[in-house]
Design a protein around this motif. Structure first.
Motif, PDB file in Angstrom:
ATOM      1  N   ARG A  84       0.857  -1.224   0.168  1.00 55.95           N
ATOM      2  CA  ARG A  84       0.007   0.063  -0.103  1.00 55.95           C
ATOM      3  C   ARG A  84       0.926   1.155  -0.076  1.00 55.95           C
ATOM      4  O   ARG A  84       0.470   2.014  -0.651  1.00 55.95           O
ATOM      5  CB  ARG A  84      -1.049   0.022   1.318  1.00 55.95           C
ATOM      6  CG  ARG A  84      -2.048   1.050   1.050  1.00 55.95           C
ATOM      7  CD  ARG A  84      -3.050   0.888   2.203  1.00 55.95           C
ATOM      8  NE  ARG A  84      -2.681   0.910   3.238  1.00 55.95           N
ATOM      9  CZ  ARG A  84      -3.424   0.818   4.592  1.00 55.95           C
ATOM     10  NH1 ARG A  84      -4.517   0.305   4.483  1.00 55.95           N
ATOM     11  NH2 ARG A  84      -2.895   0.945   5.749  1.00 55.95           N
ATOM     12  N   ARG A  87     -13.655  14.512   2.580  1.00 51.55           N
ATOM     13  CA  ARG A  87     -12.251  14.092   2.643  1.00 51.55           C
ATOM     14  C   ARG A  87     -11.524  13.872   1.514  1.00 51.55           C
ATOM     15  O   ARG A  87     -10.328  14.089   1.441  1.00 51.55           O
ATOM     16  CB  ARG A  87     -12.521  12.695   3.486  1.00 51.55           C
ATOM     17  CG  ARG A  87     -11.361  12.108   3.695  1.00 51.55           C
ATOM     18  CD  ARG A  87     -11.545  10.715   4.345  1.00 51.55           C
ATOM     19  NE  ARG A  87     -10.103   9.795   4.220  1.00 51.55           N
ATOM     20  CZ  ARG A  87      -9.726   9.176   3.360  1.00 51.55           C
ATOM     21  NH1 ARG A  87     -10.661   9.210   2.180  1.00 51.55           N
ATOM     22  NH2 ARG A  87      -8.772   8.406   3.352  1.00 51.55           N
ATOM     23  N   TYR A 107      -5.804  13.462   5.570  1.00 52.50           N
ATOM     24  CA  TYR A 107      -6.273  13.466   6.929  1.00 52.50           C
ATOM     25  C   TYR A 107      -6.160  14.970   7.274  1.00 52.50           C
ATOM     26  O   TYR A 107      -7.239  15.343   8.368  1.00 52.50           O
ATOM     27  CB  TYR A 107      -4.878  12.868   7.979  1.00 52.50           C
ATOM     28  CG  TYR A 107      -5.205  11.440   7.532  1.00 52.50           C
ATOM     29  CD1 TYR A 107      -5.807  10.589   8.180  1.00 52.50           C
ATOM     30  CD2 TYR A 107      -4.369  10.926   6.358  1.00 52.50           C
ATOM     31  CE1 TYR A 107      -5.962   9.053   7.865  1.00 52.50           C
ATOM     32  CE2 TYR A 107      -4.543   9.552   5.931  1.00 52.50           C
ATOM     33  CZ  TYR A 107      -5.212   8.569   6.699  1.00 52.50           C
ATOM     34  OH  TYR A 107      -5.376   7.272   6.466  1.00 52.50           O
ATOM     35  N   PRO A 123     -11.017   7.623  10.274  1.00 55.55           N
ATOM     36  CA  PRO A 123      -9.801   6.801   9.842  1.00 55.55           C
ATOM     37  C   PRO A 123     -10.139   5.252   9.708  1.00 55.55           C
ATOM     38  O   PRO A 123      -9.376   4.388  10.065  1.00 55.55           O
ATOM     39  CB  PRO A 123      -8.925   7.010  10.983  1.00 55.55           C
ATOM     40  CG  PRO A 123      -9.767   7.393  12.052  1.00 55.55           C
ATOM     41  CD  PRO A 123     -10.919   7.580  11.562  1.00 55.55           C
ATOM     42  N   ALA A 124     -11.238   4.763   9.365  1.00 60.32           N
ATOM     43  CA  ALA A 124     -11.573   3.384   9.226  1.00 60.32           C
ATOM     44  C   ALA A 124     -12.461   3.219   8.168  1.00 60.32           C
ATOM     45  O   ALA A 124     -13.412   3.944   7.695  1.00 60.32           O
ATOM     46  CB  ALA A 124     -12.310   2.815  10.455  1.00 60.32           C
ATOM     47  N   ASN A 125     -12.748   1.771   7.494  1.00 62.85           N
ATOM     48  CA  ASN A 125     -13.702   1.560   6.688  1.00 62.85           C
ATOM     49  C   ASN A 125     -14.710   1.311   7.237  1.00 62.85           C
ATOM     50  O   ASN A 125     -14.902   0.873   8.217  1.00 62.85           O
ATOM     51  CB  ASN A 125     -13.236   0.178   5.742  1.00 62.85           C
ATOM     52  CG  ASN A 125     -12.280   0.676   4.401  1.00 62.85           C
ATOM     53  OD1 ASN A 125     -11.885  -0.326   3.737  1.00 62.85           O
ATOM     54  ND2 ASN A 125     -11.980   1.793   4.408  1.00 62.85           N
ATOM     55  N   SER A 174      -8.619  -0.736   3.162  1.00 62.95           N
ATOM     56  CA  SER A 174      -8.145  -1.076   4.550  1.00 62.95           C
ATOM     57  C   SER A 174      -7.758  -2.648   4.533  1.00 62.95           C
ATOM     58  O   SER A 174      -8.502  -3.631   3.817  1.00 62.95           O
ATOM     59  CB  SER A 174      -9.293  -0.863   5.440  1.00 62.95           C
ATOM     60  OG  SER A 174      -9.444  -1.898   6.677  1.00 62.95           O
ATOM     61  N   ILE A 175      -6.621  -2.860   5.079  1.00 66.74           N
ATOM     62  CA  ILE A 175      -6.231  -4.293   5.485  1.00 66.74           C
ATOM     63  C   ILE A 175      -6.990  -4.921   6.192  1.00 66.74           C
ATOM     64  O   ILE A 175      -7.228  -6.357   6.148  1.00 66.74           O
ATOM     65  CB  ILE A 175      -4.487  -4.100   5.807  1.00 66.74           C
ATOM     66  CG1 ILE A 175      -3.672  -3.599   4.619  1.00 66.74           C
ATOM     67  CG2 ILE A 175      -4.157  -5.601   6.095  1.00 66.74           C
ATOM     68  CD1 ILE A 175      -2.579  -3.132   4.742  1.00 66.74           C
ATOM     69  N   ASN A 178     -10.319  -4.569   6.777  1.00 70.15           N
ATOM     70  CA  ASN A 178     -11.573  -4.815   5.996  1.00 70.15           C
ATOM     71  C   ASN A 178     -11.294  -6.010   5.171  1.00 70.15           C
ATOM     72  O   ASN A 178     -12.167  -7.149   5.135  1.00 70.15           O
ATOM     73  CB  ASN A 178     -11.916  -3.448   5.187  1.00 70.15           C
ATOM     74  CG  ASN A 178     -13.194  -3.727   4.873  1.00 70.15           C
ATOM     75  OD1 ASN A 178     -14.355  -4.501   5.210  1.00 70.15           O
ATOM     76  ND2 ASN A 178     -13.695  -2.620   3.690  1.00 70.15           N
ATOM     77  N   CYS A 224     -13.883  -0.469  10.567  1.00 75.08           N
ATOM     78  CA  CYS A 224     -12.731  -1.366  10.734  1.00 75.08           C
ATOM     79  C   CYS A 224     -11.312  -0.748  10.554  1.00 75.08           C
ATOM     80  O   CYS A 224     -11.294  -0.141   9.527  1.00 75.08           O
ATOM     81  CB  CYS A 224     -13.207  -2.721  10.302  1.00 75.08           C
ATOM     82  SG  CYS A 224     -13.352  -2.418   8.299  1.00 75.08           S
ATOM     83  N   GLY A 225     -10.382  -0.846  11.137  1.00 76.24           N
ATOM     84  CA  GLY A 225      -8.959  -0.691  10.965  1.00 76.24           C
ATOM     85  C   GLY A 225      -8.153  -1.035  11.814  1.00 76.24           C
ATOM     86  O   GLY A 225      -8.427  -1.799  12.806  1.00 76.24           O
TER      87      GLY A 225
END
Ligand code: PLP
Length: 339
Positions: free
Chosen positions: A80, A173, A188, A222-224, A244-245, A247, A280-281
């Motif tokens: 990534r 964003r 961010y 900061p998460a899916n 996201s890894i 996810n 998730c993150g």
């Protein structure tokens, strides 16, 4: 820093013994260097400061019951960062160099890896930026890659509990074909005002909608995002969210559990149909969502009425953590055990 209270750590910067660095100069990467200083000597015209040529990663290492240290999906983070660098025209850190630097940074700071019983972990922060000077807008010729680490606490100190989130309608964003799918600092910065406003109003995070039409769910700060209904794990497909890894791992685990999985655009109204929802993150694995407020249109979406997470979110959370700590077998080859 010899008396760390492992069970009371939070997600805060802590100085550890050393960091690992590598410079890109004259068209090639140099040797890995070890530094004890937390400071860098940077050119004031570095593109990382002026033009946002900057990318970072976040991953974790865990100490198991067997005392072994396990790094979770480091290869995916290496890839990534490679993609982020490609996206904003930075020198790409070769996968092997990324992995070597991460392993070296962990080994040199091994005494900071929290014990198994604490439920804490070692957070690893690789960062890459343009260090060479440019005053006209163009990619730098020199780059600095640094990996530093620190122990961080378990995200859910008071237990795995759902929180409330807020839909951000006033702010975007990332643009549909911008940098939202890369882990670059500019995203961010763009989302910071929305996040802070939500926190001030008692929400744990914001939920961004697609910035073009405001019709579909993008991601949660900061998460899916994911939702669960009819034994199906559903997560947004969008060009402006970070892949996201966590996810990706949850999708695999859901399939392993016999669930269906779908990655597709999720219209906002569909929120009404989910039995469970979560973010998730790496930080939390899963943050279950109790309720999402859409204040501008006076609507709320409720997923947890009793303050408890849904059964599928809990099962996925426990399963992924068990693999990370080595309590359950790593059947997908996600874990790198430090020798
Ligand atoms: C914007 C954003 N989305 C999603 C995630 C989750 O990605 P991962 O599971 O790889 O940590 C992160 C980072 O944690 C993030 O910063």
């Amino acid at each position: 820093m010899d008396n760390i209270d492992w069970s009371n750590l939070s997600f805060c910067y802590i100085k550890t013994d050393c960091n690992v660095r590598c410079n890109y100069r004259n068209g090639k990467w140099g040797e890995l260097e070890t530094h004890t200083s937390e400071e860098i000597n940077l050119h004031m015209a570095a593109t990382g400061l002026h033009y946002g040529q900057q990318a970072f990663e976040g991953l974790k290492a865990f100490k198991g019951k067997d005392g072994k240290i396990r790094i979770f999906r480091v290869v995916d983070n290496a890839r990534r960062m490679h993609e982020s660098a490609e996206g904003i025209l930075m020198a790409q850190v070769p996968e092997e160099l990324f992995i070597e630097a991460v392993i070296k940074a962990i080994k040199l700071n091994e005494r900071f890896v929290p014990p198994y019983e604490s439920g804490a972990s070692l957070y690893i922060r690789p960062v890459l930026f343009g260090s060479g000077p440019r005053i006209g807008v163009a990619p730098a010729e020199e780059y600095l890659f640094i990996v530093f680490v620190m122990p961080v606490g378990p995200y859910f100190k008071a237990g795995f509990k759902p929180t409330n989130m807020l839909i951000a309608r006033k702010y975007d964003r990332a643009a549909p074909h911008g940098t939202g799918n890369m882990k670059v600092g500019g995203n961010y910065a763009a989302g910071m005002r929305a996040g802070e406003e939500a926190h001030k109003n008692g929400y744990s995070a914001v939920l961004f909608l697609d910035s073009k039409e405001k019709k579909y769910i993008d991601e949660c700060g900061p998460a899916n995002f994911f939702g669960i209904k009819n034994n199906t794990y559903v997560t947004p497909q969008s060009t402006s969210i970070l892949p996201s890894i966590t996810n990706k791992s949850l999708i695999q685990l859901a399939e392993d559990m016999g669930m269906k999985t779908e990655r597709r655009p999720i219209p906002l109204e569909e929120l009404d149909t989910f039995e469970e929802a979560g973010a998730c993150g790496t930080a939390a694995v899963i943050s279950p969502i109790a309720k999402i407020d859409d204040l501008e249109v006076g609507k709320e979406y409720v997923f947890s009425k009793n303050g408890e997470p849904g059964p599928i979110s809990l099962k996925l959370y426990n399963k992924l953590r068990a693999i990370q700590y080595g309590d359950e077998p790593d059947t997908h080859g996600w874990v790198t055990i430090l020798e």
